[in-house]
Design an enzyme around this catalytic site. Structure first.
Site, PDB file in Angstrom:
ATOM      1  N   GLY A  15       0.850  -1.182   0.000  1.00 62.22           N
ATOM      2  CA  GLY A  15       0.000   0.000   0.000  1.00 62.22           C
ATOM      3  C   GLY A  15       0.887   1.234   0.000  1.00 62.22           C
ATOM      4  N   PRO A  16       0.300   2.434   0.019  1.00 61.19           N
ATOM      5  CA  PRO A  16       1.096   3.664  -0.013  1.00 61.19           C
ATOM      6  C   PRO A  16       1.713   3.976   1.356  1.00 61.19           C
ATOM      7  CG  PRO A  16      -1.201   4.216   0.229  1.00 61.19           C
ATOM      8  CD  PRO A  16      -1.150   2.714   0.082  1.00 61.19           C
ATOM      9  N   MET A  17       2.484   5.049   1.415  1.00 60.82           N
ATOM     10  CA  MET A  17       2.989   5.503   2.719  1.00 60.82           C
ATOM     11  C   MET A  17       1.810   5.842   3.620  1.00 60.82           C
ATOM     12  SD  MET A  17       6.339   7.850   2.025  1.00 60.82           S
ATOM     13  CE  MET A  17       6.540   8.278   3.744  1.00 60.82           C
ATOM     14  N   PHE A  18       1.983   5.618   4.899  1.00 60.93           N
ATOM     15  CA  PHE A  18       0.994   5.890   5.957  1.00 60.93           C
ATOM     16  C   PHE A  18      -0.178   4.907   5.958  1.00 60.93           C
ATOM     17  CE2 PHE A  18       2.758  10.029   4.585  1.00 60.93           C
ATOM     18  CZ  PHE A  18       3.459  10.370   5.738  1.00 60.93           C
ATOM     19  N   SER A  22       4.045  -0.926   8.182  1.00 58.46           N
ATOM     20  CA  SER A  22       4.992  -1.256   9.258  1.00 58.46           C
ATOM     21  C   SER A  22       4.243  -1.692  10.517  1.00 58.46           C
ATOM     22  CB  SER A  22       5.905  -0.066   9.562  1.00 58.46           C
ATOM     23  OG  SER A  22       6.680   0.234   8.422  1.00 58.46           O
ATOM     24  N   GLU A  92      10.219  -2.004   4.266  1.00 58.40           N
ATOM     25  CA  GLU A  92      10.704  -1.132   3.184  1.00 58.40           C
ATOM     26  C   GLU A  92      11.373  -1.957   2.077  1.00 58.40           C
ATOM     27  OE1 GLU A  92       9.824   1.896   3.057  1.00 58.40           O
ATOM     28  OE2 GLU A  92       9.317   2.410   5.125  1.00 58.40           O
ATOM     29  N   CYS A 180      -5.858   9.883  -2.506  1.00 55.64           N
ATOM     30  CA  CYS A 180      -6.726   8.971  -3.262  1.00 55.64           C
ATOM     31  C   CYS A 180      -6.423   9.160  -4.753  1.00 55.64           C
ATOM     32  CB  CYS A 180      -8.192   9.249  -2.963  1.00 55.64           C
ATOM     33  SG  CYS A 180      -8.736  10.841  -3.597  1.00 55.64           S
TER      34      CYS A 180
HETATM   35  P1  ADP Z   1       3.492   2.693   6.486  1.00 52.91           P
HETATM   36  O1  ADP Z   1       4.513   1.708   7.004  1.00 52.91           O
HETATM   37  O2  ADP Z   1       2.518   2.070   5.517  1.00 52.91           O
HETATM   38  O3  ADP Z   1       4.111   3.944   5.938  1.00 52.91           O
HETATM   39  P2  ADP Z   1       2.940   3.069   9.276  1.00 52.91           P
HETATM   40  O4  ADP Z   1       2.608   1.709   9.828  1.00 52.91           O
HETATM   41  O5  ADP Z   1       4.322   3.575   9.520  1.00 52.91           O
HETATM   42  O6  ADP Z   1       2.589   3.120   7.724  1.00 52.91           O
HETATM   43  O7  ADP Z   1       1.963   4.184   9.873  1.00 52.91           O
HETATM   44  C1  ADP Z   1       0.558   4.063   9.919  1.00 52.91           C
HETATM   45  C2  ADP Z   1       0.067   5.141  10.872  1.00 52.91           C
HETATM   46  O8  ADP Z   1       0.323   6.415  10.304  1.00 52.91           O
HETATM   47  C3  ADP Z   1      -1.420   5.169  11.138  1.00 52.91           C
HETATM   48  O9  ADP Z   1      -1.801   4.254  12.126  1.00 52.91           O
HETATM   49  C4  ADP Z   1      -1.636   6.603  11.609  1.00 52.91           C
HETATM   50  O10 ADP Z   1      -1.341   6.713  12.988  1.00 52.91           O
HETATM   51  C5  ADP Z   1      -0.554   7.385  10.881  1.00 52.91           C
HETATM   52  N1  ADP Z   1      -1.008   8.226   9.760  1.00 52.91           N
HETATM   53  C6  ADP Z   1      -0.505   9.446   9.468  1.00 52.91           C
HETATM   54  N2  ADP Z   1      -1.042   9.934   8.335  1.00 52.91           N
HETATM   55  C7  ADP Z   1      -1.933   9.021   7.889  1.00 52.91           C
HETATM   56  C8  ADP Z   1      -2.809   8.927   6.750  1.00 52.91           C
HETATM   57  N3  ADP Z   1      -2.880   9.904   5.830  1.00 52.91           N
HETATM   58  N4  ADP Z   1      -3.553   7.826   6.612  1.00 52.91           N
HETATM   59  C9  ADP Z   1      -3.488   6.845   7.530  1.00 52.91           C
HETATM   60  N5  ADP Z   1      -2.697   6.861   8.620  1.00 52.91           N
HETATM   61  C10 ADP Z   1      -1.919   7.938   8.807  1.00 52.91           C
HETATM   62 MG    MG Z   2       6.593   1.666   6.948  1.00 47.42          MG
END
Ligand code: ADP
Ligand code: MG
Length: 203
Positions: A15-18, A22, A92, A180
């Site tokens: 999926g995308p960042m955030f 993780s 990552e 989106c």
């Molecule tokens: P990833 O590894 O996919 O980048 P993380 O697991 O590090 O994601 O972080 C997810 C967390 O980021 C969510 O639980 C929330 O607290 C926070 N967050 C910050 N911005 C957003 C967003 N736009 N959408 C969803 N979660 C977000």
């Molecule tokens: Mg991550």
């Protein structure tokens, strides 16, 4: 003929960042540890945002990790203790090259459970090798969405922000945000910039 070792499992979290990749990887590894399975986690040394010896989520959850420069180093570190390891987590994973695919298949035939988290698309919206290839051979794929920072809808894209000339690609809030499909503008800020290619970053 039944194999000597029961096959393992490849699980891809993408999926995308955030989007919580993780967090989900950490959750699965914690559950494996509760089940008394031996877990080891890796991340590429390109991702030193928060911790040098742990993976971290944007919500500040962490899990110990070995930081490795590339797939060859990951393999060396892993095979030095392969008999003691049952679950292998990789965060990552988009920053590793395509040899992660053959390593993952090798591990699954050794009976290991391989948990891979990584971005499925680049900030330009293109497939981010080797995640799509890993998704294709996985036993299970979880594609997560984030929340679009423009409208609150489910977000599948990572929007790069700002027009900085710096060749910084690894970043967090402030440099990237989730969008989106309707609000994703792949070249809004970066069109004029000479950004490094994914290959250059991995090299
Ligand atoms: P990833 O590894 O996919 O980048 P993380 O697991 O590090 O994601 O972080 C997810 C967390 O980021 C969510 O639980 C929330 O607290 C926070 N967050 C910050 N911005 C957003 C967003 N736009 N959408 C969803 N979660 C977000
Ligand atoms: Mg991550």
């Amino acid at each position: 003929m039944t194999p000597a070792v029961p096959p393992g499992r490849i699980e891809v979290i993408t999926g995308p960042m955030f989007s919580g990749k993780s967090e989900e990887l950490i959750r699965r590894m914690k559950r494996a540890r509760i089940a008394k399975q031996r877990v080891i986690c890796f991340k590429p040394d390109i991702d030193l945002r928060y911790h040098k010896t742990a993976i971290a989520s944007h919500s500040a959850q962490t899990h110990d990790a070995c930081v490795v420069a590339n797939v060859d180093r990951l393999r060396e570190a892993l095979f030095a203790q392969i008999d003691e390891v049952e679950v292998i987590g990789i965060d990552e994973a988009q920053f590793f090259d395509e040899s992660l695919l053959s390593l993952s298949l090798e591990l699954v035939h050794l009976g290991k459970r391989v948990l891979i988290a990584g971005l499925d698309t680049t900030f330009a919206g293109d497939p981010f090798c080797p995640i799509p290839e890993l998704m294709a051979v996985a036993d299970e794929v979880e594609k997560l969405s984030a929340v679009c920072m423009r409208c609150g809808a489910p977000a599948i894209h990572t929007q790069r922000l700002g027009g900085s000339q710096e060749l910084v690609v690894v970043g967090a809030a402030g440099m990237y945000e989730a969008r989106c499909r309707a609000h994703f503008e792949p070249f809004a800020d970066s069109e004029q910039l000479e950004l490094p290619s994914v290959e250059a970053l991995k090299g």
